[in-house]
Write a protein that holds these residues in place. Structure first.
Motif, short mmCIF file in Angstrom:
data_model
loop_
_atom_site.label_atom_id
_atom_site.label_comp_id
_atom_site.label_asym_id
_atom_site.label_seq_id
_atom_site.Cartn_x
_atom_site.Cartn_y
_atom_site.Cartn_z
N SER A 272 0.80 -1.22 0.00
CA SER A 272 0.00 0.00 0.00
C SER A 272 0.83 1.27 0.00
O SER A 272 0.31 2.35 -0.24
N ALA A 273 2.13 1.19 0.27
CA ALA A 273 2.97 2.38 0.33
C ALA A 273 3.52 2.80 -1.02
O ALA A 273 4.19 3.83 -1.13
N VAL A 274 3.26 2.03 -2.07
CA VAL A 274 3.80 2.33 -3.39
C VAL A 274 3.13 3.58 -3.95
O VAL A 274 1.90 3.72 -3.91
N ARG A 275 3.93 4.49 -4.47
CA ARG A 275 3.44 5.68 -5.13
C ARG A 275 4.08 5.78 -6.51
O ARG A 275 5.19 5.30 -6.72
N VAL A 276 3.38 6.42 -7.44
CA VAL A 276 3.88 6.60 -8.79
C VAL A 276 3.87 8.08 -9.12
O VAL A 276 2.86 8.78 -8.89
N GLY A 277 4.99 8.57 -9.66
CA GLY A 277 5.07 9.95 -10.07
C GLY A 277 4.39 10.15 -11.41
O GLY A 277 3.93 9.21 -12.06
N PRO A 278 4.31 11.39 -11.88
CA PRO A 278 3.67 11.65 -13.17
C PRO A 278 4.41 10.96 -14.30
O PRO A 278 5.63 11.07 -14.43
N ALA A 279 3.68 10.21 -15.10
CA ALA A 279 4.28 9.47 -16.21
C ALA A 279 3.20 9.15 -17.22
O ALA A 279 2.02 9.03 -16.89
N ALA A 280 3.61 9.01 -18.47
CA ALA A 280 2.71 8.61 -19.55
C ALA A 280 3.12 7.22 -20.00
O ALA A 280 4.30 6.97 -20.28
N VAL A 281 2.18 6.30 -20.07
CA VAL A 281 2.45 4.91 -20.39
C VAL A 281 1.60 4.49 -21.56
O VAL A 281 0.40 4.77 -21.61
N THR A 282 2.21 3.81 -22.53
CA THR A 282 1.47 3.20 -23.61
C THR A 282 1.91 1.75 -23.71
O THR A 282 3.07 1.42 -23.43
N HIS A 283 1.00 0.91 -24.07
CA HIS A 283 1.28 -0.53 -24.13
C HIS A 283 0.67 -1.06 -25.43
O HIS A 283 -0.54 -1.06 -25.61
N GLY A 284 1.51 -1.46 -26.34
CA GLY A 284 1.05 -1.99 -27.62
C GLY A 284 1.40 -3.45 -27.76
O GLY A 284 2.21 -4.00 -27.02
N LYS A 285 0.77 -4.08 -28.77
CA LYS A 285 1.01 -5.49 -29.01
C LYS A 285 1.34 -5.69 -30.48
O LYS A 285 0.54 -5.33 -31.35
N LEU A 286 2.51 -6.23 -30.74
CA LEU A 286 2.97 -6.47 -32.10
C LEU A 286 2.86 -7.95 -32.41
O LEU A 286 3.37 -8.79 -31.66
#
Length: 370
Positions: A272-286
């Motif tokens: 529960s202590a995990v934090r994420v900073g501002p980020a942009a994520v994309t996930h594609g499938k080839l």
């Protein structure tokens, strides 16, 4: 005047709630660790199991030596060249755990495991075996009939089947304690309480809770694990004090942020202590698809050609396009899980995403790969 009295009553009620309400997420001290020296001790012994229905060690040299040693206890001396059959006996290692404060005469459960070629210990009986501690002293004696959960069967053509582990068994209350282990809790000038997980905040909270119960200066945190407690004289008084300490409620510190990844099973655990900073994520499938087809080539009429099979290959590349997903600064665990589900990541893909976030500096946690 009436308004003033009402306000004073409200302030008194708030102070009473603050003074007598317990911590929101309190743990008992006994659930956070234990007192030093009050622990279990491992015992080990070497013995022999007899009475097996032809599933023993079958003439192993050390099994023969062990049987001769057992026979010599009763004054029976086997001839030097004698080599008795060992299909009905097996040499074993016996293990047990001696709990703290165990007294002579108490019973212990033991585990018996074959160390030779015995196929099964089912139906066997363990001959009296001394159990030794790390100091080489005898602390218990073991003997009894084995309870084996596994079984094995073999056919004349060599086929066989094995269920569970028939070469290991247990004897409930199969050992008797012969010697007690001194814990020193009634003679040491101080008692040391050790936390299961090192944390300076939790150690300070434990020391503060003990001081509130026993008086200022009764306890002090030595480091992130150990808390020293001044102990009174007398075993009965110390036992009462330790009981009171173990049942105190303490607010344990929030654990450090960690993400645990099991690379073999694909299991990912995020605390529960995990934090994420501002980020942009994309996930594609080839996806790369290759189709192999055979066609029959027919020659033209009156030509010199021959009918032949021609291989035709088709290669296509498909890329599933997904929009980029924005992670807002400082989301909590529920937001991280929601974001991962939104981009449709599998457990294997999630590991890659977490590693990328860690490298980008957006994952505020320790990433541990098992």
């Amino acid at each position: 005047m009436k308004t003033f009295r009402t306000l004073l009553a409200c302030i008194f009620a708030m102070c009473w709630v603050v003074a007598f309400s317990g911590p929101a997420h309190a743990d008992r001290i006994k659930d956070l660790g234990g007192f030093q020296g009050i622990r279990a001790n491992q015992l080990t012994g070497y013995g022999i199991v007899v009475g097996l229905p032809g599933t023993g060690d079958d003439n192993l040299e050390y099994t023969v030596q062990s049987l001769k040693a057992v026979a010599s206890r009763f004054g029976l001396q086997l001839p030097p060249g004698a080599n008795p059959g060992m299909k009905n006996a097996a040499v074993v290692l016996v293990t047990a755990e001696l709990p703290a404060f165990a007294k002579p005469g108490q019973r212990l459960d033991i585990t018996v495991a074959s160390m030779g070629k015995a196929k099964s210990l089912r139906g066997g009986s363990l001959i009296m075996t001394p159990l030794l501690g790390a100091d080489g002293q005898i602390y218990a004696m073991a003997q009894g009939n084995l309870a084996v959960g596994g079984l094995g069967a073999e056919g004349a053509d060599g086929s066989k089947i094995v269920v569970n582990i028939p070469s290991t068994g247990r004897i409930p209350e199969g050992a008797t304690v012969e010697r007690a282990v001194s814990t020193g809790f009634d003679t040491a000038p101080t008692l040391t309480f050790n936390l299961q997980r090192a944390d300076f905040t939790t150690a300070q909270n434990v020391a503060a809770a003990i001081n509130r119960k026993l008086g200022f200066g009764s306890a002090e945190a030595l480091d992130a694990v150990s808390v020293s407690v001044k102990a009174p004289v007398g075993a009965d008084v110390r036992a009462s004090m330790m009981s009171a300490i173990e049942n105190l409620d303490v607010a344990s510190a929030e654990p450090s942020a960690k993400v645990i990844v099991n690379a073999r099973t694909g299991t990912v655990v995020i605390n529960s202590a995990v934090r994420v900073g501002p980020a942009a994520v994309t996930h594609g499938k080839l996806t790369v698809r290759i189709d192999e087809n055979q066609r029959i080539s027919q020659p033209a009429p009156f030509s010199q050609g021959q009918t032949a099979a021609v291989q035709k290959s088709g290669v296509a590349v498909e890329e599933e396009r997904r929009p980029m997903f924005l992670l807002a600064p400082g989301p909590k665990l529920a937001d991280v899980v929601k974001a991962v589900n939104a981009i449709g990541a599998s457990p294997a893909d999630l590991v890659a995403i977490l590693e990328a976030l860690k490298e980008a500096g957006a994952l505020k946690a320790e990433l541990i790969v098992l």
